[in-house]
Scaffold this motif. Structure first.
Motif, mmCIF file in Angstrom:
data_model
loop_
_atom_site.group_PDB
_atom_site.id
_atom_site.type_symbol
_atom_site.label_atom_id
_atom_site.label_comp_id
_atom_site.label_asym_id
_atom_site.label_seq_id
_atom_site.Cartn_x
_atom_site.Cartn_y
_atom_site.Cartn_z
ATOM 1 N N ARG A 142 1.082 -0.939 0.016
ATOM 2 C CA ARG A 142 0.052 -0.085 0.105
ATOM 3 C C ARG A 142 0.981 1.342 -0.009
ATOM 4 O O ARG A 142 1.891 1.260 0.545
ATOM 5 C CB ARG A 142 -0.841 -0.052 1.099
ATOM 6 C CG ARG A 142 -2.088 -0.994 1.280
ATOM 7 C CD ARG A 142 -2.930 -0.907 2.393
ATOM 8 N NE ARG A 142 -2.175 -1.290 3.727
ATOM 9 C CZ ARG A 142 -2.228 -2.431 4.020
ATOM 10 N NH1 ARG A 142 -2.406 -3.599 3.229
ATOM 11 N NH2 ARG A 142 -1.431 -2.623 5.292
ATOM 12 N N PRO A 168 2.338 6.394 3.725
ATOM 13 C CA PRO A 168 1.859 7.883 4.330
ATOM 14 C C PRO A 168 3.256 8.521 4.595
ATOM 15 O O PRO A 168 4.173 8.089 5.515
ATOM 16 C CB PRO A 168 0.926 7.641 5.373
ATOM 17 C CG PRO A 168 0.660 6.224 5.295
ATOM 18 C CD PRO A 168 1.898 5.407 4.805
ATOM 19 N N ASP A 210 1.608 8.470 -0.177
ATOM 20 C CA ASP A 210 0.579 9.310 0.158
ATOM 21 C C ASP A 210 1.171 10.760 1.197
ATOM 22 O O ASP A 210 2.060 10.152 1.897
ATOM 23 C CB ASP A 210 -0.549 8.897 0.555
ATOM 24 C CG ASP A 210 -1.220 8.408 -0.132
ATOM 25 O OD1 ASP A 210 -1.280 8.548 -1.576
ATOM 26 O OD2 ASP A 210 -2.367 7.237 0.020
ATOM 27 N N TRP A 228 -6.887 11.650 8.482
ATOM 28 C CA TRP A 228 -6.091 11.469 7.113
ATOM 29 C C TRP A 228 -5.764 10.045 7.039
ATOM 30 O O TRP A 228 -5.837 9.383 5.625
ATOM 31 C CB TRP A 228 -5.189 12.613 6.717
ATOM 32 C CG TRP A 228 -4.333 12.368 5.475
ATOM 33 C CD1 TRP A 228 -4.798 13.110 4.429
ATOM 34 C CD2 TRP A 228 -3.135 12.005 5.422
ATOM 35 N NE1 TRP A 228 -3.755 12.638 3.467
ATOM 36 C CE2 TRP A 228 -2.678 11.962 4.094
ATOM 37 C CE3 TRP A 228 -1.913 10.958 6.259
ATOM 38 C CZ2 TRP A 228 -1.566 11.397 3.430
ATOM 39 C CZ3 TRP A 228 -0.980 10.721 5.641
ATOM 40 C CH2 TRP A 228 -0.503 10.980 4.391
ATOM 41 N N ASP A 277 -8.761 7.445 6.533
ATOM 42 C CA ASP A 277 -9.121 7.799 5.091
ATOM 43 C C ASP A 277 -8.211 6.782 4.092
ATOM 44 O O ASP A 277 -9.052 6.439 3.170
ATOM 45 C CB ASP A 277 -9.134 9.124 4.826
ATOM 46 C CG ASP A 277 -10.536 9.942 5.286
ATOM 47 O OD1 ASP A 277 -11.129 9.502 5.993
ATOM 48 O OD2 ASP A 277 -10.244 11.120 5.409
ATOM 49 N N ARG A 278 -7.092 6.851 4.601
ATOM 50 C CA ARG A 278 -6.245 5.822 3.507
ATOM 51 C C ARG A 278 -5.922 4.532 4.156
ATOM 52 O O ARG A 278 -5.471 3.766 3.501
ATOM 53 C CB ARG A 278 -4.877 6.609 3.431
ATOM 54 C CG ARG A 278 -4.696 7.643 2.600
ATOM 55 C CD ARG A 278 -3.897 8.895 2.888
ATOM 56 N NE ARG A 278 -4.290 9.927 1.926
ATOM 57 C CZ ARG A 278 -5.215 10.940 2.087
ATOM 58 N NH1 ARG A 278 -6.252 10.462 3.014
ATOM 59 N NH2 ARG A 278 -5.561 11.722 1.107
#
Length: 366
Positions: free
Chosen positions: A36, A39, A65, A87, A90-91
Motif C-alpha cells: 500500500r 504515508p 501519500d 487522513w 481515510d487511507r
C-alpha cells in the motif's frame, strides 16, 4: 554510515546516520513496505526534502501519500492531531503499516502520537530534518501535543521502528534553528560528560557554521548518549531519563510565557533554562560559580540566550513559577528539578521549593 541501537528488547530499533542518507531512504525502508502507499507527513517548509524522499521511494518501487502541514508549534494541537488521524484512517492505514514523519520535532512528536493512538498503535519512521530533532526528539519514543496549560502535556511513549538521520538536511536550516538545536547537543555534555562539553567549546562554532564532520560527530555522540539513558529508563520511572530534561523545567516556563511561539524557540528556551539551572545551583552552593559562568559564556559565544534578559522574558518569578506548576513531572505537589554539582555532574533534586525558585528568578537581570 554510523548505526546506533536503542536497546529496548522487543521495541529495539536502529538509528542510522550518514550524509546523503535521505536519497537512499527508499532502499532503507523497502523492507517495511506492505504494497500500500506509505504515508508521509511533513510540513510546508520541507518541499525540497520531500521531493528527494519521494524520488528515493519511487526508485525503490514504493508508492507514497503525502500530508503537508503548517510549520511551527501551532501544529502540535488537538485540531491538527485530528486532521492527521482522519487522513490516515481515510487511507486505510493498518496497525502493521509504517507512517513516515519527515521534519523537525513538531512533526515527529505529532506523528508519533497519532501513530500511538491510531487503532491502539501503528508503526512509524522518524526522518528528522532539524538538529534538535536529530540529536534529541527523534530518539526515545516521547510523543505529544501541547495543551493550553503547557507543552507536551498530552502524549504517550511510542518508539519508532527506525530513525534515518541525514546531516545534509541541516544545510537548508536557518542559522537560528541550527543554534536552537545545538542547545540540546550542549545538554549531553552538561549532564554527565564533561569531556563532551569541552568538545562543544572547541567545535560548536564550526558545527553551527556548517562543518559536516562536526555535525555528524555531534549527532552520533548525542544519539549514543540518549540511547544509553533511554535503554536504562524508557518511561522515566527511575529518574535516570529525567536527566535528559536538564534546562527544560526553566525552559518550558519561558516558552509558555512566550506563548509557545517563534518569539522563543524550544532550543533557545532550553539554553536559557540550562544557564538558569547552573546559576541556581551555584547560588545554592551546589556548583562552582566558575562552572556556571563557563556554561553561560559558551551559550553566549554561539548566539544562544544565557538567561531571562537574553531570552526576552520580563515576567516575574511568581508568573514563571506558575507556568512550572503545570509541568507534567509534578508529583505530589512537588516538581523535581535538574540541578548541577558541576559540568557533567547533573542530578535530580526533588526538594526544591518553587517559592525559592521564584525569588531566584526575580533576582535575574531583565
Amino acid at each position: 554510515m554510523t548505526t546506533l541501537s536503542v536497546a529496548l528488547g522487543a521495541r529495539s530499533y536502529d538509528v542510522h546516520i550518514e550524509a546523503g542518507l535521505l536519497h537512499r531512504a527508499g532502499t532503507m525502508l523497502a523492507p517495511l513496505a506492505t504494497g500500500r502507499p506509505m504515508p508521509i507527513v511533513t510540513d510546508s517548509n520541507l518541499a525540497d526534502h520531500l521531493a528527494s524522499l519521494r524520488r528515493s521511494f519511487d526508485a525503490a518501487g514504493i508508492a507514497t501519500d503525502v500530508l503537508v502541514l503548517p510549520p511551527g508549534e501551532g501544529s502540535k494541537s488537538w485540531a491538527t492531531l485530528e486532521r492527521v488521524t482522519d487522513w490516515l484512517l481515510d487511507r486505510g492505514v493498518e496497525r502493521g503499516d509504517h507512517v513516515v514523519a519527515l521534519g523537525g520535532g513538531v512533526i515527529g512528536d505529532l506523528v508519533g502520537f497519532a501513530c500511538a493512538i491510531l487503532k491502539r498503535g501503528c508503526r512509524f519512521v522518524q526522518i528528522p530534518t532539524t538538529l534538535l530533532a536529530q540529536v534529541d526528539s527523534s530518539v526515545g519514543g516521547k510523543t505529544a501535543i501541547n495543551a493550553r496549560a503547557g507543552k507536551n502535556l498530552i502524549g504517550a511513549f511510542h518508539q519508532p521502528s527506525i530513525v534515518l538521520i541525514d546531516p545534509e538536511t541541516l544545510d537548508t536550516l536557518p542559522a537560528r534553528q541550527v543554534r536552537a538545536g545545538y542547545a540540546e547537543v550542549v545538554k549531553y555534555g552538561l549532564i554527565d560528560d564533561a569531556d563532551f562539553f569541552t568538545w562543544c567549546e572547541g567545535n560548536g562554532p564550526a558545527l553551527i557554521d556548517g562543518d559536516i564532520t562536526a555535525r555528524a560527530d555531534a549527532i552520533a555522540r548525542s544519539v549514543a548518549a540518549k540511547a544509553r539513558i533511554v535503554a536504562q529508563d524508557e518511561e522515566e520511572r527511575s529518574g535516570m531519563r529525567a536527566l535528559l530534561n536538564l534546562g527544560h523545567t526553566f525552559g518550558h516556563a519561558l516558552e509558555a510565557e512566550a506563548g509557545f511561539s517563534d518569539r522563543l524557540l524550544h532550543g533557545e528556551g532550553v539554553a536559557a533554562g540550562m544557564a538558569l539551572a547552573f546559576a541556581y545551583s551555584a547560588e545554592r552552593g551546589l556548583c562552582p560559580p566558575s562552572d556556571s559562568a563557563r556554561v553561560a559564556a559558551h551559550l553566549r559565544s554561539v548566539g544562544l540566550p544565557d538567561g531571562l534578559k537574553a531570552a526576552g522574558i520580563t515576567a516575574t518569578g511568581d508568573v514563571l513559577a506558575g507556568h512550572m506548576r503545570h509541568d507534567k513531572k509534578m508529583e505530589g505537589g512537588t516538581l523535581p528539578f535538574l540541578l548541577a554539582r558541576g559540568i557533567g555532574r547533573t542530578y535530580l533534586d526533588r526538594r526544591v521549593d518553587l517559592a525559592d525558585v521564584a525569588a531566584f528568578l526575580d533576582r535575574q537581570p531583565r
